[in-house]
Write a protein that holds these residues in place. Structure first.
Motif, short mmCIF file in Angstrom:
data_model
loop_
_atom_site.label_atom_id
_atom_site.label_comp_id
_atom_site.label_asym_id
_atom_site.label_seq_id
_atom_site.Cartn_x
_atom_site.Cartn_y
_atom_site.Cartn_z
N ARG A 40 -3.40 4.24 5.31
CA ARG A 40 -2.50 3.08 5.32
C ARG A 40 -2.88 2.12 6.45
O ARG A 40 -2.94 0.91 6.25
CB ARG A 40 -1.04 3.51 5.50
N GLU A 41 -3.12 2.68 7.62
CA GLU A 41 -3.41 1.84 8.79
C GLU A 41 -4.71 1.07 8.63
O GLU A 41 -4.77 -0.14 8.88
CB GLU A 41 -3.46 2.71 10.05
N GLY B 117 7.68 3.66 -2.10
CA GLY B 117 6.91 2.59 -2.72
C GLY B 117 7.70 1.88 -3.81
O GLY B 117 7.69 0.65 -3.90
N ASP C 232 -1.96 5.21 -4.10
CA ASP C 232 -2.69 6.46 -3.97
C ASP C 232 -2.40 7.34 -5.18
O ASP C 232 -1.24 7.49 -5.59
CB ASP C 232 -2.24 7.17 -2.68
N ILE D 142 0.87 -1.18 0.00
CA ILE D 142 0.00 0.00 0.00
C ILE D 142 0.90 1.23 0.00
O ILE D 142 1.73 1.39 0.89
CB ILE D 142 -0.91 0.03 1.24
N VAL D 143 0.73 2.08 -1.00
CA VAL D 143 1.51 3.33 -1.10
C VAL D 143 0.52 4.48 -0.96
O VAL D 143 -0.31 4.72 -1.84
CB VAL D 143 2.26 3.43 -2.44
N ASP D 144 0.57 5.17 0.18
CA ASP D 144 -0.35 6.27 0.45
C ASP D 144 0.30 7.20 1.46
O ASP D 144 0.90 6.74 2.42
CB ASP D 144 -1.67 5.72 1.00
N ASP D 145 0.18 8.51 1.23
CA ASP D 145 0.82 9.47 2.14
C ASP D 145 0.00 9.72 3.41
O ASP D 145 0.50 10.34 4.33
CB ASP D 145 1.09 10.80 1.42
N PRO E 19 -1.36 8.49 6.81
CA PRO E 19 -1.16 7.39 7.76
C PRO E 19 -2.45 6.66 8.12
O PRO E 19 -2.45 5.44 8.26
CB PRO E 19 -0.56 8.07 9.00
N GLU F 181 4.97 5.43 2.45
CA GLU F 181 4.27 6.71 2.58
C GLU F 181 4.55 7.68 1.44
O GLU F 181 4.05 8.79 1.43
CB GLU F 181 4.58 7.35 3.92
N GLN G 160 -4.31 -1.54 5.84
CA GLN G 160 -3.46 -2.64 6.30
C GLN G 160 -4.22 -3.55 7.25
O GLN G 160 -4.20 -4.78 7.10
CB GLN G 160 -2.21 -2.09 6.99
N THR H 40 3.80 -1.36 3.65
CA THR H 40 3.32 0.00 3.42
C THR H 40 4.47 0.93 3.07
O THR H 40 5.62 0.69 3.43
CB THR H 40 2.59 0.57 4.66
#
Length: 126
Positions: free
Chosen positions: A16-17, A40, A55, A8-11, A13, A35, A20, A33
C-alpha cells in the motif's frame, strides 16, 4: 482535468505504501487506501474513486469476493477495478476478466510505471 482518485485495497502495508507513494509522487494522483475487502467496499461507497487497485489474495474476503460485492452495489459497480496480484497465470487472468476486472497488474510492480500502466489500462491520458 481534475486529479485522478485511486483506491488501493491491499492487506500488505508495504505494498500500500509503495503504491501510494508511486501514484502520488510520479502520477500526481490522490490515493486512498484500505487494508481489507470490507474497508475497501466502505471507502469505495463513500469516496467514489475513479478506479480501484484490488489485491487478489487477502484474508477474510479475497479480491474476487470483494470485486463481486462492488459489482453488486449500484453505487460502486461503475468504478473500474484492476486486480493486483502475484498470480498472473493465464487461468488467473481469465478468471479476473470473467469477473469484469479491467486488467491485472503483476506484483512485484515497477513503482515508476504503475501510474502509466493504470492509465493505459483504463484509457486515461497521462
Amino acid at each position: 482535468m481534475s486529479t485522478r482518485r485511486i483506491l488501493i485495497v491491499d492487506d500488505e502495508p508495504d505494498i500500500r505504501e509503495v503504491a501510494q507513494m508511486s501514484l502520488e509522487t510520479v502520477s500526481g494522483w490522490h490515493v486512498l487506501t484500505a487494508e481489507s475487502g470490507d474497508e475497501g467496499i466502505t471507502k469505495a461507497r463513500q469516496e467514489k474513486p475513479d478506479a480501484i487497485l484490488l489485491d487478489a489474495m487477502m484474508p477474510d474476503m479475497d479480491g474476487a469476493a470483494t470485486f463481486q460485492k462492488l459489482q453488486a452495489d449500484p453505487s460502486t459497480k461503475q468504478i473500474p477495478v484492476i486486480m493486483f496480484t502475484a498470480k498472473v497465470q493465464p487461468a488467473d487472468r481469465k478468471r479476473f476478466a470473467d469477473l469484469g476486472a479491467k486488467d491485472v497488474i503483476a506484483k512485484p510492480f515497477d513503482p515508476m510505471k504503475l501510474g502509466s500502466q493504470i492509465a493505459a489500462m483504463l484509457g486515461w491520458s497521462v
